[in-house]
Scaffold this active site. Structure first.
Site, PDB file in Angstrom:
ATOM      1  N   ASN A   9      35.303   5.391  -9.239  1.00  0.00           N
ATOM      2  CA  ASN A   9      36.241   6.509  -9.045  1.00  0.00           C
ATOM      3  C   ASN A   9      37.207   6.132  -7.918  1.00  0.00           C
ATOM      4  O   ASN A   9      36.813   6.079  -6.757  1.00  0.00           O
ATOM      5  CB  ASN A   9      35.432   7.766  -8.692  1.00  0.00           C
ATOM      6  N   LYS A  11      39.672   7.797  -6.809  1.00  0.00           N
ATOM      7  CA  LYS A  11      40.183   8.969  -6.073  1.00  0.00           C
ATOM      8  C   LYS A  11      41.713   8.865  -5.938  1.00  0.00           C
ATOM      9  O   LYS A  11      42.367   8.353  -6.835  1.00  0.00           O
ATOM     10  CB  LYS A  11      39.464   9.113  -4.733  1.00  0.00           C
ATOM     11  N   HIS A  98      33.732  17.129  -9.670  1.00  0.00           N
ATOM     12  CA  HIS A  98      33.504  16.320  -8.465  1.00  0.00           C
ATOM     13  C   HIS A  98      33.479  17.253  -7.248  1.00  0.00           C
ATOM     14  O   HIS A  98      34.243  18.220  -7.198  1.00  0.00           O
ATOM     15  CB  HIS A  98      34.602  15.259  -8.316  1.00  0.00           C
ATOM     16  N   GLU A 100      34.695  17.026  -4.415  1.00  0.00           N
ATOM     17  CA  GLU A 100      35.988  17.195  -3.728  1.00  0.00           C
ATOM     18  C   GLU A 100      36.848  18.242  -4.429  1.00  0.00           C
ATOM     19  O   GLU A 100      37.600  18.977  -3.790  1.00  0.00           O
ATOM     20  CB  GLU A 100      36.696  15.830  -3.634  1.00  0.00           C
ATOM     21  N   GLU A 170      25.734  13.536  -6.902  1.00  0.00           N
ATOM     22  CA  GLU A 170      26.440  13.033  -5.732  1.00  0.00           C
ATOM     23  C   GLU A 170      26.213  13.973  -4.552  1.00  0.00           C
ATOM     24  O   GLU A 170      26.931  14.973  -4.412  1.00  0.00           O
ATOM     25  CB  GLU A 170      27.945  12.938  -6.010  1.00  0.00           C
ATOM     26  N   GLY A 176      31.370   8.966   1.000  1.00  0.00           N
ATOM     27  CA  GLY A 176      32.346   8.429   1.952  1.00  0.00           C
ATOM     28  C   GLY A 176      31.861   8.419   3.394  1.00  0.00           C
ATOM     29  O   GLY A 176      32.638   8.201   4.309  1.00  0.00           O
ATOM     30  N   SER A 216      28.235   6.573  -1.313  1.00  0.00           N
ATOM     31  CA  SER A 216      28.107   5.346  -0.511  1.00  0.00           C
ATOM     32  C   SER A 216      27.303   4.240  -1.202  1.00  0.00           C
ATOM     33  O   SER A 216      26.522   3.537  -0.555  1.00  0.00           O
ATOM     34  CB  SER A 216      27.529   5.662   0.868  1.00  0.00           C
TER      35      SER A 216
HETATM   36  P1  13P Z   1      31.829   6.862  -1.976  1.00  0.00           P
HETATM   37  O1  13P Z   1      31.200   5.755  -2.808  1.00  0.00           O
HETATM   38  O2  13P Z   1      33.081   6.433  -1.294  1.00  0.00           O
HETATM   39  O3  13P Z   1      30.820   7.491  -1.073  1.00  0.00           O
HETATM   40  O4  13P Z   1      32.288   8.007  -3.005  1.00  0.00           O
HETATM   41  C1  13P Z   1      31.383   8.464  -3.961  1.00  0.00           C
HETATM   42  C2  13P Z   1      32.110   9.342  -4.908  1.00  0.00           C
HETATM   43  O5  13P Z   1      32.537  10.433  -4.554  1.00  0.00           O
HETATM   44  C3  13P Z   1      32.329   8.857  -6.275  1.00  0.00           C
HETATM   45  O6  13P Z   1      32.790   9.866  -7.113  1.00  0.00           O
END
Ligand code: 13P
Length: 253
Positions: A9, A11, A98, A100, A170, A176, A216
């Site tokens: 992903n 983002k 997601h 976010e 997740e 992150g 992560s």
């Molecule tokens: P990270 O791997 O940067 O922690 O992000 C995970 C994520 O949100 C994938 O959708």
């Protein structure tokens, strides 16, 4: 046997030009790799999909996805993108729910259910995300949290449709932050999710569901996470933006 899926992903990172370059680097490695029973999904920003999907055409088991879509097929919804458009651009998967988007765009389970339906209606595969925040984990309500995300967001689906969905766990506190859930913590939730699905749809459907872990994931921890019984691969954020790291994660699966 369930296949392993490694999804990247991106983002809101990379311009279309940078995205093309990253995709070219991935193509150079992936075209010589024997993926076996693994599948790779690259999920760039909307703008890049058409170009990147065409680069992956002809490489078996590598495809493109989108990070979100609107719940309607078309209409006067300025600034929105439909699953129908995503399909036409060449993507086969769409991330729905997601954390976010749940957080910054206030997407709730009811809306997400409609988005899942919209994705399935186009014959695309939703990657439906769930996961608890740090506060929810510390308060010991993580099972309740993921349980309502799954039941409200997915359990309206008929049995022939749920099997077409990919789940992703997740934990928000691991996204992150460099703080990964331990393989045991992740396995605990994945097994819980599979049980929840078995209760609603039966054991066979539950046993065939792909459940990805995200938060992560790095080359250094991927093998251990993906080695757990109910973890069928990863949804990778930061490490998907560097071709060598992403390839190393695929190799770890
Ligand atoms: P990270 O791997 O940067 O922690 O992000 C995970 C994520 O949100 C994938 O959708």
């Amino acid at each position: 046997m369930r296949s392993k899926i490694i999804a990247g992903n991106w983002k809101m990172y990379t311009t279309p030009t940078e995205g093309d370059k990253l995709a070219d680097e991935l193509v150079a490695s992936l075209k010589n790799m024997d993926l076996g029973n693994k599948k790779v999904i690259i999920i760039p920003p909307f703008l890049h999909i058409r170009s990147i999907a065409s680069k992956f055409q002809g490489i078996a088991d590598v495809s493109a996805g989108a990070q979100n879509c609107h719940q309607e097929t078309e209409g006067a919804f300025t600034g929105e993108i439909s699953a129908k458009m995503i399909k036409d651009a060449g993507a086969e998967y769409v991330i729905i729910g997601h954390s976010e988007r749940r957080q910054y765009n206030h997407e709730d389970n009811e809306l997400l259910y409609n988005k899942v339906r919209a994705v399935l209606d186009q014959g695309l595969t939703p990657i439906y995300c769930c996961g608890e925040t740090l506060v929810q984990r510390e308060n010991g309500i993580y099972f309740e949290t993921v349980s309502s995300q799954i039941s409200e967001g997915l359990f309206g689906l008929m049995p022939d449709m749920i099997g077409k969905v990919i789940l992703a766990y997740e934990p928000v506190w691991a996204i992150g932050t460099g703080k990964t859930a331990s393989p045991e913590q992740a396995q605990e939730i994945h097994a819980f999710l599979r049980n929840l699905l078995a209760g609603q749809y039966g054991k066979e459907i539950a046993d065939n569901m792909i459940i990805l872990y995200g938060g992560s994931v790095k080359p250094a921890n991927a093998a251990e996470l993906f080695g757990m019984k109910d973890i069928d691969g990863g949804l990778v954020g930061g490490a998907a933006l560097k071709a060598s790291d992403f390839i190393a994660i695929i190799q770890a699966a």
